[in-house]
Design a protein around this motif. Structure first.
Motif, PDB file in Angstrom:
ATOM      1  N   GLU A 190       9.206 -11.625  10.593  1.00 19.85           N
ATOM      2  CA  GLU A 190      10.238 -11.216   9.650  1.00 19.85           C
ATOM      3  C   GLU A 190      10.219  -9.685   9.584  1.00 19.85           C
ATOM      4  O   GLU A 190       9.235  -9.083   9.145  1.00 19.85           O
ATOM      5  CB  GLU A 190       9.977 -11.805   8.259  1.00 19.85           C
ATOM      6  N   TYR A 191      11.280  -9.079  10.076  1.00 21.03           N
ATOM      7  CA  TYR A 191      11.337  -7.619  10.182  1.00 21.03           C
ATOM      8  C   TYR A 191      12.069  -7.046   8.969  1.00 21.03           C
ATOM      9  O   TYR A 191      13.248  -7.329   8.745  1.00 21.03           O
ATOM     10  CB  TYR A 191      12.044  -7.210  11.475  1.00 21.03           C
ATOM     11  N   LEU A 192      11.355  -6.249   8.147  1.00 19.13           N
ATOM     12  CA  LEU A 192      11.922  -5.635   6.940  1.00 19.13           C
ATOM     13  C   LEU A 192      11.995  -4.127   7.149  1.00 19.13           C
ATOM     14  O   LEU A 192      10.983  -3.450   7.249  1.00 19.13           O
ATOM     15  CB  LEU A 192      11.052  -5.958   5.721  1.00 19.13           C
ATOM     16  N   GLU A 193      13.228  -3.607   7.193  1.00 22.20           N
ATOM     17  CA  GLU A 193      13.408  -2.185   7.490  1.00 22.20           C
ATOM     18  C   GLU A 193      13.922  -1.454   6.262  1.00 22.20           C
ATOM     19  O   GLU A 193      14.988  -1.771   5.732  1.00 22.20           O
ATOM     20  CB  GLU A 193      14.376  -2.006   8.655  1.00 22.20           C
ATOM     21  N   SER A 194      13.149  -0.478   5.791  1.00 21.11           N
ATOM     22  CA  SER A 194      13.524   0.401   4.672  1.00 21.11           C
ATOM     23  C   SER A 194      13.896  -0.371   3.403  1.00 21.11           C
ATOM     24  O   SER A 194      14.743   0.064   2.618  1.00 21.11           O
ATOM     25  CB  SER A 194      14.683   1.323   5.089  1.00 21.11           C
ATOM     26  N   MET A 195      13.262  -1.523   3.198  1.00 26.72           N
ATOM     27  CA  MET A 195      13.523  -2.305   1.973  1.00 26.72           C
ATOM     28  C   MET A 195      13.013  -1.518   0.774  1.00 26.72           C
ATOM     29  O   MET A 195      11.925  -0.955   0.816  1.00 26.72           O
ATOM     30  CB  MET A 195      12.820  -3.666   2.067  1.00 26.72           C
ATOM     31  N   PRO A 196      13.801  -1.462  -0.316  1.00 24.86           N
ATOM     32  CA  PRO A 196      13.330  -0.764  -1.523  1.00 24.86           C
ATOM     33  C   PRO A 196      11.948  -1.273  -1.918  1.00 24.86           C
ATOM     34  O   PRO A 196      11.652  -2.464  -1.824  1.00 24.86           O
ATOM     35  CB  PRO A 196      14.398  -1.119  -2.560  1.00 24.86           C
ATOM     36  N   ILE A 197      11.139  -0.373  -2.384  1.00 27.78           N
ATOM     37  CA  ILE A 197       9.721  -0.664  -2.531  1.00 27.78           C
ATOM     38  C   ILE A 197       9.437  -1.772  -3.558  1.00 27.78           C
ATOM     39  O   ILE A 197       8.563  -2.609  -3.342  1.00 27.78           O
ATOM     40  CB  ILE A 197       8.953   0.634  -2.874  1.00 27.78           C
ATOM     41  N   GLU A 198      10.204  -1.804  -4.660  1.00 28.33           N
ATOM     42  CA  GLU A 198       9.970  -2.847  -5.669  1.00 28.33           C
ATOM     43  C   GLU A 198      10.358  -4.212  -5.110  1.00 28.33           C
ATOM     44  O   GLU A 198       9.653  -5.207  -5.296  1.00 28.33           O
ATOM     45  CB  GLU A 198      10.770  -2.542  -6.950  1.00 28.33           C
ATOM     46  N   GLN A 199      11.487  -4.242  -4.399  1.00 31.01           N
ATOM     47  CA  GLN A 199      11.939  -5.492  -3.777  1.00 31.01           C
ATOM     48  C   GLN A 199      10.936  -5.961  -2.727  1.00 31.01           C
ATOM     49  O   GLN A 199      10.665  -7.158  -2.598  1.00 31.01           O
ATOM     50  CB  GLN A 199      13.318  -5.252  -3.153  1.00 31.01           C
ATOM     51  N   LEU A 200      10.383  -5.010  -1.998  1.00 28.98           N
ATOM     52  CA  LEU A 200       9.392  -5.331  -0.970  1.00 28.98           C
ATOM     53  C   LEU A 200       8.141  -5.932  -1.595  1.00 28.98           C
ATOM     54  O   LEU A 200       7.577  -6.918  -1.101  1.00 28.98           O
ATOM     55  CB  LEU A 200       9.045  -4.064  -0.171  1.00 28.98           C
ATOM     56  N   ARG A 201       7.731  -5.340  -2.707  1.00 30.14           N
ATOM     57  CA  ARG A 201       6.528  -5.821  -3.384  1.00 30.14           C
ATOM     58  C   ARG A 201       6.722  -7.256  -3.877  1.00 30.14           C
ATOM     59  O   ARG A 201       5.852  -8.115  -3.714  1.00 30.14           O
ATOM     60  CB  ARG A 201       6.202  -4.892  -4.547  1.00 30.14           C
ATOM     61  N   VAL A 202       7.868  -7.537  -4.454  1.00 30.50           N
ATOM     62  CA  VAL A 202       8.162  -8.887  -4.960  1.00 30.50           C
ATOM     63  C   VAL A 202       8.206  -9.883  -3.810  1.00 30.50           C
ATOM     64  O   VAL A 202       7.679 -11.004  -3.909  1.00 30.50           O
ATOM     65  CB  VAL A 202       9.500  -8.880  -5.742  1.00 30.50           C
ATOM     66  N   HIS A 203       8.837  -9.480  -2.727  1.00 33.32           N
ATOM     67  CA  HIS A 203       8.974 -10.377  -1.572  1.00 33.32           C
ATOM     68  C   HIS A 203       7.610 -10.752  -1.003  1.00 33.32           C
ATOM     69  O   HIS A 203       7.359 -11.920  -0.677  1.00 33.32           O
ATOM     70  CB  HIS A 203       9.837  -9.703  -0.499  1.00 33.32           C
ATOM     71  N   TYR A 239      -1.041  -3.611  -3.830  1.00 32.02           N
ATOM     72  CA  TYR A 239      -1.721  -3.874  -5.109  1.00 32.02           C
ATOM     73  C   TYR A 239      -1.551  -5.344  -5.492  1.00 32.02           C
ATOM     74  O   TYR A 239      -0.445  -5.845  -5.660  1.00 32.02           O
ATOM     75  CB  TYR A 239      -1.167  -2.944  -6.190  1.00 32.02           C
ATOM     76  N   LYS A 240      -2.664  -6.045  -5.634  1.00 34.48           N
ATOM     77  CA  LYS A 240      -2.720  -7.469  -5.969  1.00 34.48           C
ATOM     78  C   LYS A 240      -1.848  -8.336  -5.048  1.00 34.48           C
ATOM     79  O   LYS A 240      -1.279  -9.346  -5.466  1.00 34.48           O
ATOM     80  CB  LYS A 240      -2.316  -7.689  -7.421  1.00 34.48           C
ATOM     81  N   SER A 241      -1.760  -7.908  -3.791  1.00 34.60           N
ATOM     82  CA  SER A 241      -0.997  -8.705  -2.819  1.00 34.60           C
ATOM     83  C   SER A 241      -1.750  -9.993  -2.510  1.00 34.60           C
ATOM     84  O   SER A 241      -2.953  -9.972  -2.250  1.00 34.60           O
ATOM     85  CB  SER A 241      -0.792  -7.911  -1.524  1.00 34.60           C
ATOM     86  N   PRO A 242      -1.059 -11.156  -2.492  1.00 38.48           N
ATOM     87  CA  PRO A 242      -1.737 -12.419  -2.205  1.00 38.48           C
ATOM     88  C   PRO A 242      -2.044 -12.595  -0.716  1.00 38.48           C
ATOM     89  O   PRO A 242      -2.831 -13.473  -0.347  1.00 38.48           O
ATOM     90  CB  PRO A 242      -0.730 -13.463  -2.697  1.00 38.48           C
ATOM     91  N   GLY A 254      -7.839   2.723   3.493  1.00 38.33           N
ATOM     92  CA  GLY A 254      -8.411   3.121   2.215  1.00 38.33           C
ATOM     93  C   GLY A 254      -7.425   3.041   1.069  1.00 38.33           C
ATOM     94  O   GLY A 254      -7.762   3.346  -0.086  1.00 38.33           O
ATOM     95  N   TYR A 255      -6.180   2.652   1.387  1.00 39.48           N
ATOM     96  CA  TYR A 255      -5.151   2.561   0.350  1.00 39.48           C
ATOM     97  C   TYR A 255      -4.562   1.152   0.266  1.00 39.48           C
ATOM     98  O   TYR A 255      -3.409   0.990  -0.131  1.00 39.48           O
ATOM     99  CB  TYR A 255      -4.043   3.585   0.609  1.00 39.48           C
ATOM    100  N   GLY A 256      -5.354   0.148   0.674  1.00 37.20           N
ATOM    101  CA  GLY A 256      -4.936  -1.227   0.465  1.00 37.20           C
ATOM    102  C   GLY A 256      -4.862  -2.087   1.710  1.00 37.20           C
ATOM    103  O   GLY A 256      -4.754  -3.308   1.605  1.00 37.20           O
ATOM    104  N   ILE A 257      -4.898  -1.507   2.912  1.00 38.17           N
ATOM    105  CA  ILE A 257      -4.807  -2.345   4.107  1.00 38.17           C
ATOM    106  C   ILE A 257      -6.183  -2.878   4.476  1.00 38.17           C
ATOM    107  O   ILE A 257      -7.212  -2.265   4.168  1.00 38.17           O
ATOM    108  CB  ILE A 257      -4.186  -1.588   5.297  1.00 38.17           C
ATOM    109  N   VAL A 258      -6.207  -4.030   5.180  1.00 37.14           N
ATOM    110  CA  VAL A 258      -7.468  -4.624   5.654  1.00 37.14           C
ATOM    111  C   VAL A 258      -8.048  -3.776   6.778  1.00 37.14           C
ATOM    112  O   VAL A 258      -9.259  -3.575   6.868  1.00 37.14           O
ATOM    113  CB  VAL A 258      -7.219  -6.074   6.139  1.00 37.14           C
TER     114      VAL A 258
END
Length: 741
Positions: A190-203, A239-242, A254-258
């Motif tokens: 699923e390719y997400l390009e320049s999705m607004p950050i709040e929408q991206l977080r919810v998705h 942040y709190k990504s499942p 160091g900012y959230g990635i594995v």
């Protein structure tokens, strides 16, 4: 005076300093730029004669503002007006394009290195006038390997969400992703390009925890025009990504990635720094190719691996894992290592003592056997062998030395050379041994030695210094004595035998030459017979007068003189040369042809002599003529054998040519005869080997002895398309000084 010299030295030293400019596309606070600088500094920072200057272009803040870049160029030119940079390192595309555009004006003499370049292609520099001064490190991300990594860490994976923007970098990455995606059918993307950050977080928070993962490419701006620095977007989304979020750039770590196989700014800097150092050490830039494969590294956050239950056993072997909690071993590592080292040392000492005792007993036994073996071996050698200690005392010797001295071992052991030899001989030995004990090496000399029987022998005495164990100091001198009396006698006998064989080889040719002389004398004898008959007839008819008599005498003497010259050439050929000397090659060939030309004419064989000029060679003239005559006679026989096979009409040709090769003259004798059988070539010059049914095998053997041993040259033979070729290399003319020396 000294103060002035020191001042001059201080003023002169800076001219040796090398200036390196690191030009970053972005700002100093940008982690990627900071990492590249750290990498370059880790390589060049400790090099004292190198001064590194760093400048930033702030390209991400100003975007495509052309007026800004014009102003930047003007300011740059003023700030660095007094600097002639040896190397310019361009970090990322904007800085690289700036350097390419203004190279001639700002950096005309500098070598250009680059790193962090996205979508690099050779077309970017192939037409640039300074392309021969450029090299660098390409920046690329490993999309396919990161996807394979995510799959290996999550066996239940079904979908990967790709997060990217539509910046220049984002578009380049998208192109690479689409190529990779086409080859991977088993995973849903699923390719997400320049999705607004709040929408991206919810998705992302709505995704299935077990079967989905995120691969975060880049996010510097979204569709709504919001801009983010390198860490804001990934930090907010993770942040709190499942579901786990993986990355491709180290500045997100160091900012959230594995983690992942990350394109690392520091490794980019290290690699380009190493290139710069090689150039500063005078290595040609042509020997430093562009590094097309980005030096990426596997890096993982241990806490994130645990948070998403990802198995550390699936992490690549050479990956770096950070934030890993200290184990008991890590906390007490120093104490454990010290204790282990002490125990290990004690065990090693105990074992080595036991092993040493065992090995010592074995070594003593082997040493005793070895000494007995050496004693037997030395006694089996005919040459007297003796070794002395540093004080010049006899410490050991073989039976041959005892026999030479006419003494028992007990009478010799511990004595010195003064106890058995005259003062002069003893002093000479002691002086040589003193030098050997100081400098090492070996020395030898010949000396007469009068035995008790009264017989005088010629001895060769060889001395060498030896060491005891690994001592720096030499322990004594070994002496080996050779009896040269019999060797000298054998050398004289060999010399006499070689002279005999040379003459015997000549005699083999005598029969051939006598036949040649018989042909040469046949015509003048017929002429003389006719002259005598004419004289008798004239006398009987009373027609002879003083004029006729003079004519008869003149014609007769002409024929007799011709026959005399033939005998003279024959006699000169048979006479051995007394010594080496310079002689004319042309004259030698003329004298040989004078002897055998009638024989060759009788055999209808043409001789072609092709001399570029009359070379003067150094050696034995008569023996050299013997070699050439032998080869010509063999060529004549080979041509006759070919005639017997083909027919009598076959035209025989012998060609003699010469050329100068360095300090030698090369003579080549070619024929168009039957050639040499392949199996005979290797032994054609061997003693007692002949290809003729009744040959004695002396001729070519002596030819090799004369050319190679007597004249220091080389003789070889090989076949050509028709016939054989003999090549003789002999020494060219020597001047008077060389002969005297």
């Amino acid at each position: 005076m000294i103060k002035h010299l020191l001042l001059a030295l201080v003023l002169f030293l800076p001219t040796f300093a090398k200036d390196v400019l690191v030009l970053h596309s972005y700002q100093k606070s940008y982690k990627w730029s900071e990492e590249i600088s750290q990498g370059i500094e880790s390589v060049l920072g400790s090099v004292q004669e190198v001064e590194v200057f760093t400048d930033y272009m702030f390209a991400r803040q100003v975007g495509e503002d052309k007026d800004y870049f014009k102003t930047y160029k003007t300011l740059f030119k003023k700030r660095f007006a007094t600097r002639d940079f040896d190397i310019v390192i361009a970090s990322d595309n904007v800085a690289f394009e700036f350097v390419l555009k203004h190279h001639n004006e700002l950096f005309p003499e500098a070598k250009i290195l680059f790193c962090g370049i996205n979508s690099f292609e050779m077309s970017m520099i192939e037409n640039h006038p300074a392309k021969d001064k450029m090299t660098g490190v390409v920046e690329s991300i490993d999309i396919d390997k990161n996807i394979e990594l995510i799959k290996s860490l999550n066996p239940h994976l079904k979908k990967i969400i790709i997060v990217n923007d539509d910046t220049v970098t984002g578009k380049a990455v998208k192109k690479d992703f689409l190529e990779t995606k086409a080859q991977m059918k088993e995973i849903e993307f699923e390719y997400l390009e320049s999705m607004p950050i709040e929408q991206l977080r919810v998705h992302i928070r709505s995704q299935d925890r077990q079967s989905t993962a995120v691969l975060f490419f880049i996010m510097f701006q979204d569709k709504e025009g919001n801009k983010y620095d390198y860490k804001e977007a990934v930090e907010y989304v993770s942040y709190k990504s499942p579901i786990p979020i993986f990355g491709v750039w180290s500045f997100y770590f160091g900012y959230g990635i594995v983690g992942g196989l990350l394109t690392n700014g520091k490794t980019q800097g290290e690699e380009v720094g190493k290139m710069a150092l090689r150039i500063l050490k005078k290595e040609a830039i042509a020997n430093i190719p562009i590094q097309m494969k980005s030096p990426n590294r596997y890096i993982f956050d241990y806490q994130k691996l645990r948070e998403y239950n990802l198995p550390t056993s699936k992490v690549p072997l050479f990956a770096s894992i950070v934030n890993k909690p200290e184990s008991y071993y890590d906390k007490h590592k120093s104490s454990i290592l010290i204790s282990s080292a002490i125990i290990l040392v004690l065990l090693v000492v105990i074992f080595s003592q036991w092993l040493n005792m065992k090995l010592r007993k074995k070594a003593e036994k082997e040493l005793l056997l070895r000494l007995r073996f050496i004693e037997v071996l030395l006694d089996a050698i005919d040459q007297p062998i003796v070794y002395k200690d540093r004080d010049g005392k006899y410490a050991g010797f073989n039976q041959a030395f005892c026999n030479m001295m006419g003494k028992d071992r007990a009478e010799i052991l511990g004595k010195s050379v003064y106890d058995f030899f005259d003062q002069d001989f003893a002093k000479k030995n002691v002086e040589i041994e003193r030098k050997l004990l100081e400098n090492g090496g070996s020395d030898s000399f010949e000396t007469p030695y009068r035995q008790k029987s009264g017989e005088t022998k010629r001895l060769l005495i060889n001395k060498s210094a030896y060491r005891l164990d690994d001592s720096i100091q030499f322990g004594g001198v070994v002496t080996i004595i050779y009896d040269l009396t019999s060797i000298k006698k054998l050398e004289r006998e060999r010399e006499l035998n070689e002279k005999f064989l040379v003459q015997q080889s000549k005699l083999v040719e005598v029969g051939e030459m006598l036949a040649a002389i018989a042909h040469q004398w046949n015509e003048p004898l017929v002429e003389l017979s006719a002259i005598v008959q004419d004289l008798e007839l004239s006398y009987s008819l009373e027609e002879i007068d003083s004029v006729s008599m003079k004519s008869f005498v003149h014609d007769s003497m002409k024929q007799i003189q011709y026959m005399s010259e033939t005998l003279k050439s024959f006699r000169e050929f048979l006479k051995p040369s007394a010594e080496k000397k310079n002689f004319s090659l042309q004259n030698s060939l003329d004298e040989i042809m004078e002897i055998i030309k009638r024989s060759l004419v009788y055999n209808t064989i043409a001789v072609e002599i092709k001399l570029k000029r009359d070379y003067i060679i150094y050696g034995y003239p008569n023996e050299f003529k013997q070699v050439v005559l032998n080869i010509i006679n063999n060529a004549r026989d080979a041509i006759n054998r070919e005639r017997a096979r083909i027919g009598t009409e076959y035209a025989g040709v012998i060609e003699i040519s010469t050329v100068r090769v360095n300090k030698q003259v090369r003579v080549e004798i070619k024929d168009n005869g039957s050639g040499i059988k392949k199996q005979d070539l290797a032994q054609i010059f061997d003693f007692d080997f002949s290809t003729k049914p009744h040959g004695n095998g002396i001729g070519l053997y002596m030819a090799k002895v004369i050319v190679e041993e007597k004249m220091g040259g080389k003789i070889t033979a090989h076949n050509r398309e028709k016939g054989a070729v003999f090549t003789i290399d002999v020494q060219a003319r020597k001047n008077t000084q060389e002969i005297a020396s």
